[in-house]
Design a protein around this motif. Structure first.
Motif, PDB file in Angstrom:
ATOM      1  N   LEU A 200       0.844  -1.195   0.000  1.00 33.03           N
ATOM      2  CA  LEU A 200       0.000   0.000   0.000  1.00 33.03           C
ATOM      3  C   LEU A 200       0.879   1.245   0.000  1.00 33.03           C
ATOM      4  O   LEU A 200       1.792   1.368   0.822  1.00 33.03           O
ATOM      5  N   LEU A 201       0.595   2.161  -0.907  1.00 29.99           N
ATOM      6  CA  LEU A 201       1.220   3.480  -0.893  1.00 29.99           C
ATOM      7  C   LEU A 201       0.211   4.452  -0.297  1.00 29.99           C
ATOM      8  O   LEU A 201      -0.937   4.513  -0.752  1.00 29.99           O
ATOM      9  N   GLN A 202       0.625   5.188   0.736  1.00 30.11           N
ATOM     10  CA  GLN A 202      -0.283   6.084   1.448  1.00 30.11           C
ATOM     11  C   GLN A 202       0.253   7.505   1.471  1.00 30.11           C
ATOM     12  O   GLN A 202       1.473   7.726   1.516  1.00 30.11           O
ATOM     13  N   LYS A 203      -0.669   8.468   1.466  1.00 32.76           N
ATOM     14  CA  LYS A 203      -0.334   9.869   1.701  1.00 32.76           C
ATOM     15  C   LYS A 203      -0.855  10.216   3.089  1.00 32.76           C
ATOM     16  O   LYS A 203      -2.050  10.377   3.298  1.00 32.76           O
ATOM     17  N   ARG A 204       0.075  10.294   4.059  1.00 33.27           N
ATOM     18  CA  ARG A 204      -0.307  10.436   5.467  1.00 33.27           C
ATOM     19  C   ARG A 204      -0.201  11.881   5.944  1.00 33.27           C
ATOM     20  O   ARG A 204       0.619  12.662   5.465  1.00 33.27           O
ATOM     21  N   SER A 205      -1.023  12.184   6.952  1.00 33.54           N
ATOM     22  CA  SER A 205      -0.925  13.439   7.687  1.00 33.54           C
ATOM     23  C   SER A 205      -1.268  13.140   9.134  1.00 33.54           C
ATOM     24  O   SER A 205      -1.706  12.038   9.474  1.00 33.54           O
ATOM     25  N   GLU A 206      -1.079  14.144   9.999  1.00 32.05           N
ATOM     26  CA  GLU A 206      -1.340  13.963  11.432  1.00 32.05           C
ATOM     27  C   GLU A 206      -2.186  15.118  11.931  1.00 32.05           C
ATOM     28  O   GLU A 206      -1.887  16.281  11.659  1.00 32.05           O
ATOM     29  N   ASP A 207      -3.273  14.783  12.643  1.00 32.69           N
ATOM     30  CA  ASP A 207      -4.146  15.859  13.128  1.00 32.69           C
ATOM     31  C   ASP A 207      -3.659  16.379  14.481  1.00 32.69           C
ATOM     32  O   ASP A 207      -2.639  15.916  15.019  1.00 32.69           O
ATOM     33  N   ALA A 208      -4.388  17.326  15.049  1.00 34.06           N
ATOM     34  CA  ALA A 208      -3.966  17.983  16.286  1.00 34.06           C
ATOM     35  C   ALA A 208      -3.889  17.016  17.468  1.00 34.06           C
ATOM     36  O   ALA A 208      -3.148  17.256  18.427  1.00 34.06           O
ATOM     37  N   GLN A 255      -9.547  -3.018   0.317  1.00 33.19           N
ATOM     38  CA  GLN A 255     -10.422  -1.926   0.741  1.00 33.19           C
ATOM     39  C   GLN A 255      -9.723  -1.011   1.741  1.00 33.19           C
ATOM     40  O   GLN A 255      -8.752  -1.405   2.396  1.00 33.19           O
ATOM     41  N   LEU A 256     -10.206   0.226   1.839  1.00 37.90           N
ATOM     42  CA  LEU A 256      -9.626   1.185   2.772  1.00 37.90           C
ATOM     43  C   LEU A 256      -9.691   0.624   4.196  1.00 37.90           C
ATOM     44  O   LEU A 256     -10.699   0.067   4.611  1.00 37.90           O
ATOM     45  N   GLY A 257      -8.593   0.777   4.927  1.00 37.24           N
ATOM     46  CA  GLY A 257      -8.535   0.284   6.300  1.00 37.24           C
ATOM     47  C   GLY A 257      -8.153  -1.176   6.416  1.00 37.24           C
ATOM     48  O   GLY A 257      -8.041  -1.693   7.536  1.00 37.24           O
ATOM     49  N   THR A 258      -7.953  -1.844   5.297  1.00 38.17           N
ATOM     50  CA  THR A 258      -7.611  -3.262   5.357  1.00 38.17           C
ATOM     51  C   THR A 258      -6.326  -3.486   6.143  1.00 38.17           C
ATOM     52  O   THR A 258      -5.383  -2.702   6.067  1.00 38.17           O
ATOM     53  N   GLU A 269       3.831   7.874  19.648  1.00 45.31           N
ATOM     54  CA  GLU A 269       2.656   7.144  20.125  1.00 45.31           C
ATOM     55  C   GLU A 269       2.137   6.221  19.031  1.00 45.31           C
ATOM     56  O   GLU A 269       2.109   6.583  17.859  1.00 45.31           O
ATOM     57  N   SER A 270       1.698   5.020  19.419  1.00 43.53           N
ATOM     58  CA  SER A 270       1.154   4.080  18.454  1.00 43.53           C
ATOM     59  C   SER A 270      -0.288   4.444  18.139  1.00 43.53           C
ATOM     60  O   SER A 270      -1.126   4.574  19.032  1.00 43.53           O
ATOM     61  N   LYS A 271      -0.594   4.598  16.854  1.00 44.53           N
ATOM     62  CA  LYS A 271      -1.935   4.984  16.422  1.00 44.53           C
ATOM     63  C   LYS A 271      -2.383   4.106  15.254  1.00 44.53           C
ATOM     64  O   LYS A 271      -1.583   3.759  14.383  1.00 44.53           O
ATOM     65  N   LEU A 272      -3.668   3.772  15.243  1.00 43.10           N
ATOM     66  CA  LEU A 272      -4.238   3.084  14.092  1.00 43.10           C
ATOM     67  C   LEU A 272      -4.244   4.046  12.911  1.00 43.10           C
ATOM     68  O   LEU A 272      -4.674   5.196  13.031  1.00 43.10           O
ATOM     69  N   ILE A 273      -3.745   3.590  11.764  1.00 50.91           N
ATOM     70  CA  ILE A 273      -3.744   4.426  10.564  1.00 50.91           C
ATOM     71  C   ILE A 273      -5.171   4.480  10.016  1.00 50.91           C
ATOM     72  O   ILE A 273      -5.737   3.447   9.648  1.00 50.91           O
ATOM     73  N   LYS A 274      -5.746   5.664   9.972  1.00 51.71           N
ATOM     74  CA  LYS A 274      -7.122   5.826   9.505  1.00 51.71           C
ATOM     75  C   LYS A 274      -7.114   6.221   8.029  1.00 51.71           C
ATOM     76  O   LYS A 274      -6.817   7.365   7.680  1.00 51.71           O
ATOM     77  N   GLU A 275      -7.440   5.266   7.173  1.00 52.43           N
ATOM     78  CA  GLU A 275      -7.526   5.555   5.745  1.00 52.43           C
ATOM     79  C   GLU A 275      -8.912   6.146   5.456  1.00 52.43           C
ATOM     80  O   GLU A 275      -9.931   5.484   5.649  1.00 52.43           O
ATOM     81  N   VAL A 276      -8.927   7.366   4.996  1.00 47.63           N
ATOM     82  CA  VAL A 276     -10.196   8.107   4.879  1.00 47.63           C
ATOM     83  C   VAL A 276     -10.659   8.276   3.432  1.00 47.63           C
ATOM     84  O   VAL A 276     -11.741   8.810   3.186  1.00 47.63           O
ATOM     85  N   GLY A 277      -9.865   7.851   2.463  1.00 46.45           N
ATOM     86  CA  GLY A 277     -10.286   8.009   1.078  1.00 46.45           C
ATOM     87  C   GLY A 277      -9.178   7.639   0.114  1.00 46.45           C
ATOM     88  O   GLY A 277      -8.068   7.280   0.519  1.00 46.45           O
ATOM     89  N   TRP A 278      -9.516   7.734  -1.165  1.00 45.97           N
ATOM     90  CA  TRP A 278      -8.566   7.430  -2.230  1.00 45.97           C
ATOM     91  C   TRP A 278      -7.921   8.720  -2.728  1.00 45.97           C
ATOM     92  O   TRP A 278      -8.616   9.705  -2.973  1.00 45.97           O
ATOM     93  N   ALA A 279      -6.621   8.700  -2.857  1.00 46.17           N
ATOM     94  CA  ALA A 279      -5.913   9.871  -3.382  1.00 46.17           C
ATOM     95  C   ALA A 279      -6.125   9.969  -4.894  1.00 46.17           C
ATOM     96  O   ALA A 279      -6.533   9.001  -5.548  1.00 46.17           O
ATOM     97  N   GLY A 280      -5.845  11.141  -5.440  1.00 47.25           N
ATOM     98  CA  GLY A 280      -5.901  11.313  -6.889  1.00 47.25           C
ATOM     99  C   GLY A 280      -4.916  10.392  -7.581  1.00 47.25           C
ATOM    100  O   GLY A 280      -3.879  10.019  -7.014  1.00 47.25           O
ATOM    101  N   LYS A 281      -5.239  10.025  -8.824  1.00 46.19           N
ATOM    102  CA  LYS A 281      -4.445   9.027  -9.541  1.00 46.19           C
ATOM    103  C   LYS A 281      -3.004   9.460  -9.760  1.00 46.19           C
ATOM    104  O   LYS A 281      -2.104   8.626  -9.912  1.00 46.19           O
ATOM    105  N   ASP A 282      -2.737  10.764  -9.761  1.00 44.90           N
ATOM    106  CA  ASP A 282      -1.384  11.250 -10.033  1.00 44.90           C
ATOM    107  C   ASP A 282      -0.637  11.722  -8.783  1.00 44.90           C
ATOM    108  O   ASP A 282       0.469  12.249  -8.888  1.00 44.90           O
ATOM    109  N   GLU A 283      -1.229  11.549  -7.613  1.00 45.24           N
ATOM    110  CA  GLU A 283      -0.592  12.018  -6.377  1.00 45.24           C
ATOM    111  C   GLU A 283       0.581  11.126  -5.985  1.00 45.24           C
ATOM    112  O   GLU A 283       0.646   9.951  -6.345  1.00 45.24           O
ATOM    113  N   HIS A 284       1.494  11.710  -5.210  1.00 47.04           N
ATOM    114  CA  HIS A 284       2.644  10.971  -4.697  1.00 47.04           C
ATOM    115  C   HIS A 284       2.396  10.573  -3.254  1.00 47.04           C
ATOM    116  O   HIS A 284       1.757  11.307  -2.495  1.00 47.04           O
TER     117      HIS A 284
END
Length: 317
Positions: A200-208, A255-258, A269-284
């Motif tokens: 899986l290739l993911q584009k991750r971010s971190e919330d507050a 599927q997302l979250g698999t 801190e250990s956190k569950l990776i929350k996959e919230v959607g599909w990135a654009g086809k050309d995103e890195h």
């Protein structure tokens, strides 16, 4: 031969030339030829045996009950762990180096691991062999939420075309799987067990609050449900963007979250990776998850006797 025909022949030949120019990039230590051997001394109350744990990394030996940290810049973690439960040191080994030709490959096994001390602890678990990009935090202190010890994935910003590796499979032959967590009764899980590869290739971010949020950039996954001898150079194309309408889309694997993957945030801190959607086809992407597992269905689920051999792991561009 006229000019138009020459140009046409040249254009027809271009795809073949482009295929010939593919770039194959080995993942560090992915040739499986170098291993760290750890000598762990289990507690006397359970026999005091010295057990060997194996990690992909520079060839060396570590003697002593020391929490493991990836060596020599190795990007690989696995399910070989040292546990310390109620003061008792116990190990699990489900990934092994095995000779192959002039070098080695990795053998991943599903088996039953148990520890029993009268009046103190009585744990029997199903353990599958797993090898992944990331690392494991030791010691493991119990079977509950054990997945949180995994740090899944590595920083990664490229867009490879495919994953390529050699593999061999041995299935247990059982029609169903079992679930054995250590504290509950053994139960039957319907469906034949499979060995799997997930990338899986993911584009991750971190919330507050430190939660890890991800969009899925690229996906490929495959399951092996029958025994077969070595298949060299097996190549699996990475699909980019929203693949839910692609005929190759397999929800249980893609599927997302698999997988329910965990990672460490910026605070460790250990956190569950929350996959919230599909990135654009050309995103890195920002991260790459790659995992090989001898059983399918999550922690403590599988069929004892399943084996998956892996060697020569590469990314193809």
């Amino acid at each position: 031969m006229n000019l138009n025909r020459i140009i046409g022949m040249f254009l027809l030949g271009m795809p073949l030339a482009m295929q010939a120019q593919e770039k194959v990039v080995p993942i560090k230590y992915g040739d499986m030829d170098q291993w760290v051997t750890r000598k762990i001394h289990e507690s006397g109350i359970i026999g005091g045996n010295t057990k060997l744990l194996y990690e992909l990394g520079p060839t060396k030996e570590i003697d002593g009950n020391v929490a493991y940290v990836n060596q020599g810049g190795s990007p690989w973690g696995n399910s070989n762990v040292m546990a310390k439960v109620m003061g008792i040191v116990k190990t699990n080994t489900s990934v092994y180096p095995e000779q192959r030709g002039n070098g080695y490959c990795a053998r991943l096994e599903t088996h039953i691991e148990s520890v029993k001390v009268l009046g103190m602890v009585n744990i029997t678990v199903l353990a599958s062999g797993s090898m992944f990009l990331g690392d494991m935090k030791e010691p493991i202190t119990g079977t509950k939420d054990g997945e949180k010890a995994l740090n899944s994935g590595l920083p990664f910003t490229f867009r490879p075309k495919a994953v390529r590796y050699d593999y061999k499979v041995q299935m247990s032959g059982e029609p169903n799987r079992i679930r054995q967590t250590g504290f509950s009764k053994k139960t039957t899980v319907p469906g034949q067990d499979c060995a799997i590869m997930v990338c899986l290739l993911q584009k991750r971010s971190e919330d507050a609050e430190g939660n890890i949020i991800a969009k899925r950039v690229g996906t490929v996954a495959v399951k092996y449900n029958r025994s077969q001898d070595w298949h060299n150079g097996a190549t699996y194309e990475i699909m980019y963007g929203d693949i839910t309408h692609d005929k190759r889309y397999v929800p249980e694997l893609m599927q997302l979250g698999t997988g329910g993957y965990y990672a460490r945030n910026s605070k460790g801190e250990s956190k569950l990776i929350k996959e919230v959607g599909w990135a654009g086809k050309d995103e890195h992407p920002t991260h790459l998850i790659l995992q090989f597992t001898s059983s399918m269905g999550g922690a403590f689920v599988g069929s004892p006797g399943n084996k998956l051999w892996i060697d020569n792991v590469n990314l193809v561009y």
